[in-house]
Design a protein around this motif. Structure first.
Motif, PDB file in Angstrom:
ATOM      1  N   LYS A   3       0.824  -1.196   0.000  1.00 19.85           N
ATOM      2  CA  LYS A   3       0.000   0.000   0.000  1.00 19.85           C
ATOM      3  C   LYS A   3       0.864   1.255   0.000  1.00 19.85           C
ATOM      4  O   LYS A   3       0.498   2.255  -0.586  1.00 19.85           O
ATOM      5  CB  LYS A   3      -0.925   0.014   1.208  1.00 19.85           C
ATOM      6  CG  LYS A   3      -2.056  -0.950   1.110  1.00 19.85           C
ATOM      7  CD  LYS A   3      -3.002  -0.767   2.255  1.00 19.85           C
ATOM      8  CE  LYS A   3      -4.162  -1.732   2.109  1.00 19.85           C
ATOM      9  NZ  LYS A   3      -5.121  -1.578   3.174  1.00 19.85           N
ATOM     10  N   ASN A   6       2.034   1.918  -3.654  1.00 24.65           N
ATOM     11  CA  ASN A   6       0.942   2.455  -4.474  1.00 24.65           C
ATOM     12  C   ASN A   6       0.629   3.893  -4.083  1.00 24.65           C
ATOM     13  O   ASN A   6       0.320   4.715  -4.927  1.00 24.65           O
ATOM     14  CB  ASN A   6      -0.309   1.602  -4.335  1.00 24.65           C
ATOM     15  CG  ASN A   6      -0.201   0.301  -5.109  1.00 24.65           C
ATOM     16  OD1 ASN A   6       0.628   0.187  -6.010  1.00 24.65           O
ATOM     17  ND2 ASN A   6      -1.013  -0.664  -4.739  1.00 24.65           N
ATOM     18  N   HIS A   7       0.716   4.163  -2.786  1.00 23.62           N
ATOM     19  CA  HIS A   7       0.444   5.506  -2.306  1.00 23.62           C
ATOM     20  C   HIS A   7       1.490   6.496  -2.812  1.00 23.62           C
ATOM     21  O   HIS A   7       1.175   7.640  -3.120  1.00 23.62           O
ATOM     22  CB  HIS A   7       0.395   5.500  -0.763  1.00 23.62           C
ATOM     23  CG  HIS A   7       0.088   6.832  -0.178  1.00 23.62           C
ATOM     24  ND1 HIS A   7      -1.146   7.440  -0.330  1.00 23.62           N
ATOM     25  CD2 HIS A   7       0.844   7.683   0.557  1.00 23.62           C
ATOM     26  CE1 HIS A   7      -1.129   8.614   0.287  1.00 23.62           C
ATOM     27  NE2 HIS A   7       0.066   8.771   0.833  1.00 23.62           N
ATOM     28  N   LYS A   9       3.146   6.143  -5.650  1.00 29.03           N
ATOM     29  CA  LYS A   9       3.072   6.232  -7.109  1.00 29.03           C
ATOM     30  C   LYS A   9       1.923   7.119  -7.580  1.00 29.03           C
ATOM     31  O   LYS A   9       1.958   7.633  -8.680  1.00 29.03           O
ATOM     32  CB  LYS A   9       2.925   4.838  -7.722  1.00 29.03           C
ATOM     33  CG  LYS A   9       4.164   4.004  -7.614  1.00 29.03           C
ATOM     34  CD  LYS A   9       3.977   2.672  -8.288  1.00 29.03           C
ATOM     35  CE  LYS A   9       5.206   1.799  -8.118  1.00 29.03           C
ATOM     36  NZ  LYS A   9       5.016   0.506  -8.755  1.00 29.03           N
ATOM     37  N   ARG A  10       0.905   7.308  -6.775  1.00 24.76           N
ATOM     38  CA  ARG A  10      -0.246   8.102  -7.193  1.00 24.76           C
ATOM     39  C   ARG A  10       0.106   9.551  -7.542  1.00 24.76           C
ATOM     40  O   ARG A  10      -0.344  10.049  -8.561  1.00 24.76           O
ATOM     41  CB  ARG A  10      -1.321   8.077  -6.112  1.00 24.76           C
ATOM     42  CG  ARG A  10      -2.213   6.907  -6.223  1.00 24.76           C
ATOM     43  CD  ARG A  10      -3.424   7.050  -5.343  1.00 24.76           C
ATOM     44  NE  ARG A  10      -3.939   5.726  -5.083  1.00 24.76           N
ATOM     45  CZ  ARG A  10      -4.507   5.344  -3.984  1.00 24.76           C
ATOM     46  NH1 ARG A  10      -4.650   6.189  -2.994  1.00 24.76           N
ATOM     47  NH2 ARG A  10      -4.947   4.112  -3.844  1.00 24.76           N
ATOM     48  N   PRO A  11       0.873  10.267  -6.706  1.00 16.80           N
ATOM     49  CA  PRO A  11       1.187  11.654  -7.087  1.00 16.80           C
ATOM     50  C   PRO A  11       1.944  11.735  -8.413  1.00 16.80           C
ATOM     51  O   PRO A  11       1.713  12.664  -9.191  1.00 16.80           O
ATOM     52  CB  PRO A  11       2.045  12.176  -5.940  1.00 16.80           C
ATOM     53  CG  PRO A  11       1.686  11.329  -4.781  1.00 16.80           C
ATOM     54  CD  PRO A  11       1.337   9.985  -5.353  1.00 16.80           C
ATOM     55  N   PHE A  13       1.601   9.680 -10.938  1.00 16.96           N
ATOM     56  CA  PHE A  13       0.605   9.412 -11.974  1.00 16.96           C
ATOM     57  C   PHE A  13      -0.232  10.655 -12.248  1.00 16.96           C
ATOM     58  O   PHE A  13      -0.447  11.042 -13.401  1.00 16.96           O
ATOM     59  CB  PHE A  13      -0.278   8.229 -11.553  1.00 16.96           C
ATOM     60  CG  PHE A  13      -1.411   7.964 -12.503  1.00 16.96           C
ATOM     61  CD1 PHE A  13      -1.168   7.348 -13.718  1.00 16.96           C
ATOM     62  CD2 PHE A  13      -2.713   8.340 -12.183  1.00 16.96           C
ATOM     63  CE1 PHE A  13      -2.207   7.098 -14.596  1.00 16.96           C
ATOM     64  CE2 PHE A  13      -3.750   8.098 -13.056  1.00 16.96           C
ATOM     65  CZ  PHE A  13      -3.497   7.471 -14.264  1.00 16.96           C
ATOM     66  N   TYR A  14      -0.696  11.298 -11.188  1.00 19.16           N
ATOM     67  CA  TYR A  14      -1.506  12.497 -11.350  1.00 19.16           C
ATOM     68  C   TYR A  14      -0.703  13.635 -11.962  1.00 19.16           C
ATOM     69  O   TYR A  14      -1.222  14.412 -12.773  1.00 19.16           O
ATOM     70  CB  TYR A  14      -2.116  12.926 -10.016  1.00 19.16           C
ATOM     71  CG  TYR A  14      -3.160  11.968  -9.491  1.00 19.16           C
ATOM     72  CD1 TYR A  14      -4.133  11.471 -10.341  1.00 19.16           C
ATOM     73  CD2 TYR A  14      -3.185  11.570  -8.166  1.00 19.16           C
ATOM     74  CE1 TYR A  14      -5.101  10.594  -9.887  1.00 19.16           C
ATOM     75  CE2 TYR A  14      -4.144  10.695  -7.687  1.00 19.16           C
ATOM     76  CZ  TYR A  14      -5.102  10.211  -8.558  1.00 19.16           C
ATOM     77  OH  TYR A  14      -6.048   9.348  -8.107  1.00 19.16           O
TER      78      TYR A  14
END
Length: 119
Positions: A3, A6-7, A9-11, A13-14
């Motif tokens: 987790k 993934n947490h 990698k989100r910024p 991606f955005y």
């Protein structure tokens, strides 16, 4: 642990999606039409008619030459008659194709204002 990755990698991606969106907005050229749709369609029909008329005239001339040569080089009257019949069919088809094209390209726009109701 999964987790957390993934947490993190989100910024990224955005941020990548926001950059792609900004590039698309900045690099998009506005499409401003000089004429309305009907003027462009009329020009397209006339241009297409001119191309079809040119091609059909060249092909009719070529096929007419072949029919005349076939008629002149034939050894019996039946083949000569068939060649002259084909010559007639070629020129009738040529007249029909060019007549329809001329009607659509030149005659139809003359009647464009007659279908409106004015009080």
């Amino acid at each position: 642990m999964r987790k957390l990755t993934n947490h993190l990698k989100r910024p990224r991606f955005y941020l990548r999606m926001a950059l792609i969106l900004m590039f698309l907005v900045c690099l998009t050229a506005p499409a401003l039409a000089a004429d309305d749709l009907w003027t462009i369609a009329n020009n397209l029909i006339v241009d297409l008619y001119n191309h079809i008329a040119g091609i059909s005239t060249v092909l009719a001339g070529l096929m007419s030459a072949i029919a005349v040569i076939g008629a002149k080089l034939s050894n019996n009257q039946h083949k000569v008659d068939q060649a002259w019949d084909w010559l007639k069919r070629i020129w009738i088809c040529w007249a029909i194709i060019n007549g329809i094209g001329a009607f659509i390209a030149y005659i139809t726009p003359q009647f464009s204002g007659l279908a409106t109701l004015t009080p």
